[in-house]
Design a protein around this motif. Structure first.
Motif, PDB file in Angstrom:
ATOM      1  N   ASN A  38       0.900  -0.987   0.101  1.00 48.77           N
ATOM      2  CA  ASN A  38      -0.141  -0.036  -0.001  1.00 48.77           C
ATOM      3  C   ASN A  38       0.902   1.306   0.111  1.00 48.77           C
ATOM      4  O   ASN A  38       1.342   1.599   0.974  1.00 48.77           O
ATOM      5  CB  ASN A  38      -0.688  -0.076   1.185  1.00 48.77           C
ATOM      6  N   ALA A  39       0.995   1.988  -1.128  1.00 47.84           N
ATOM      7  CA  ALA A  39       1.982   3.061  -1.341  1.00 47.84           C
ATOM      8  C   ALA A  39       1.593   4.415  -0.406  1.00 47.84           C
ATOM      9  O   ALA A  39       2.317   4.994  -0.174  1.00 47.84           O
ATOM     10  CB  ALA A  39       2.230   3.528  -2.705  1.00 47.84           C
ATOM     11  N   THR A 106      -4.223  10.555  -4.392  1.00 50.21           N
ATOM     12  CA  THR A 106      -3.447   9.637  -5.086  1.00 50.21           C
ATOM     13  C   THR A 106      -1.942  10.089  -4.815  1.00 50.21           C
ATOM     14  O   THR A 106      -1.767  11.181  -4.428  1.00 50.21           O
ATOM     15  CB  THR A 106      -3.842  10.071  -6.547  1.00 50.21           C
ATOM     16  N   ILE A 107      -1.187   9.249  -5.578  1.00 52.22           N
ATOM     17  CA  ILE A 107       0.208   9.564  -5.509  1.00 52.22           C
ATOM     18  C   ILE A 107       0.730   9.926  -6.951  1.00 52.22           C
ATOM     19  O   ILE A 107       0.564   8.962  -7.763  1.00 52.22           O
ATOM     20  CB  ILE A 107       1.031   8.498  -4.721  1.00 52.22           C
ATOM     21  N   GLY A 111       6.027  11.142  -6.926  1.00 53.09           N
ATOM     22  CA  GLY A 111       5.679  10.879  -5.547  1.00 53.09           C
ATOM     23  C   GLY A 111       5.163  11.578  -4.629  1.00 53.09           C
ATOM     24  O   GLY A 111       4.825  11.262  -3.509  1.00 53.09           O
ATOM     25  N   THR A 112       4.750  12.744  -4.971  1.00 50.02           N
ATOM     26  CA  THR A 112       3.835  13.696  -4.282  1.00 50.02           C
ATOM     27  C   THR A 112       2.244  13.049  -4.040  1.00 50.02           C
ATOM     28  O   THR A 112       2.009  12.428  -4.912  1.00 50.02           O
ATOM     29  CB  THR A 112       3.918  14.999  -5.025  1.00 50.02           C
ATOM     30  N   MET A 113       2.066  13.210  -2.683  1.00 50.12           N
ATOM     31  CA  MET A 113       0.415  12.882  -2.545  1.00 50.12           C
ATOM     32  C   MET A 113      -0.116  14.241  -2.910  1.00 50.12           C
ATOM     33  O   MET A 113       0.052  15.359  -2.702  1.00 50.12           O
ATOM     34  CB  MET A 113       0.164  12.646  -1.015  1.00 50.12           C
ATOM     35  N   PRO A 129      -7.729  21.784  -1.958  1.00 50.30           N
ATOM     36  CA  PRO A 129      -6.461  21.079  -2.552  1.00 50.30           C
ATOM     37  C   PRO A 129      -5.201  20.779  -1.438  1.00 50.30           C
ATOM     38  O   PRO A 129      -4.910  21.977  -0.979  1.00 50.30           O
ATOM     39  CB  PRO A 129      -6.408  21.536  -3.716  1.00 50.30           C
ATOM     40  N   CYS A 130      -4.686  19.797  -1.410  1.00 45.41           N
ATOM     41  CA  CYS A 130      -3.622  19.636  -0.597  1.00 45.41           C
ATOM     42  C   CYS A 130      -2.467  18.758  -1.096  1.00 45.41           C
ATOM     43  O   CYS A 130      -2.699  18.020  -1.986  1.00 45.41           O
ATOM     44  CB  CYS A 130      -3.873  18.882   0.621  1.00 45.41           C
ATOM     45  N   THR A 131      -1.294  19.149  -0.979  1.00 46.88           N
ATOM     46  CA  THR A 131      -0.332  18.302  -1.472  1.00 46.88           C
ATOM     47  C   THR A 131       0.685  17.741  -0.192  1.00 46.88           C
ATOM     48  O   THR A 131       0.710  18.532   0.844  1.00 46.88           O
ATOM     49  CB  THR A 131       0.683  19.202  -2.270  1.00 46.88           C
ATOM     50  N   GLY A 132       1.355  16.595  -0.566  1.00 53.40           N
ATOM     51  CA  GLY A 132       2.223  16.042   0.702  1.00 53.40           C
ATOM     52  C   GLY A 132       3.482  15.378   0.254  1.00 53.40           C
ATOM     53  O   GLY A 132       3.404  14.952  -0.999  1.00 53.40           O
ATOM     54  N   VAL A 133       4.518  15.299   1.098  1.00 49.53           N
ATOM     55  CA  VAL A 133       5.701  14.593   0.861  1.00 49.53           C
ATOM     56  C   VAL A 133       5.780  13.534   1.664  1.00 49.53           C
ATOM     57  O   VAL A 133       5.437  13.839   3.110  1.00 49.53           O
ATOM     58  CB  VAL A 133       6.852  15.534   0.563  1.00 49.53           C
TER      59      VAL A 133
END
Length: 135
Positions: A38-39, A106-107, A111-113, A129-133
């Motif tokens: 599970n990524a 999604t990824i 590799g950014t969420m 909207p959000c982004t994650g590392v």
């Protein structure tokens, strides 16, 4: 002593029940790597509007979000549950004292969420909207 044992037993029972209620629909859990991976599992630093917060996605289909701008071992804002299907994570949570919400993630190839944080306590529902590392 018995009071604490009963509380521990009740908490363990709830956690086991939660494990049976959530999970992954497809064989690879949306991880893209096959073999049941599970990524999404792990710790992510996610930016929502002008704040950042640590989110931890557990393999059992649960997640936690820390309060904004807190360290990884800092105060928890809320907990939720999620499923993964076709490379997309869908989750739900209750923001204490505020209302219910959802996330869709999604990824990206880099590799950014990429997360849609949905606040049902607004009418109509607010999509942030959000982004994650990955940390």
């Amino acid at each position: 002593m018995t009071k604490w044992m009963n509380r521990g037993l009740a908490l363990a029972t709830m956690m086991i029940a939660a494990c049976f209620m959530v999970g992954c629909d497809d064989g690879d859990g949306g991880g893209g790597g096959g073999g049941g991976t599970n990524a999404f599992v792990g710790t992510w630093l996610i930016q929502k509007e002008a704040t950042e917060a640590y989110w931890v996605f557990f393999a059992d289909g649960t997640f936690r979000k820390n309060l904004a701008d807190q360290p990884l071992d800092g105060a928890v804002h809320f907990f939720g549950t999620y499923t993964v299907s076709g490379g997309t994570l869908n989750g739900s949570f209750t923001n204490p004292g505020i209302g219910d919400g959802a996330i869709e993630c999604t990824i990206a190839a880099n590799g950014t969420m990429v997360m849609d944080f949905i606040e049902y306590w607004h009418s109509p529902a607010k999509h942030v909207p959000c982004t994650g590392v990955r940390q």
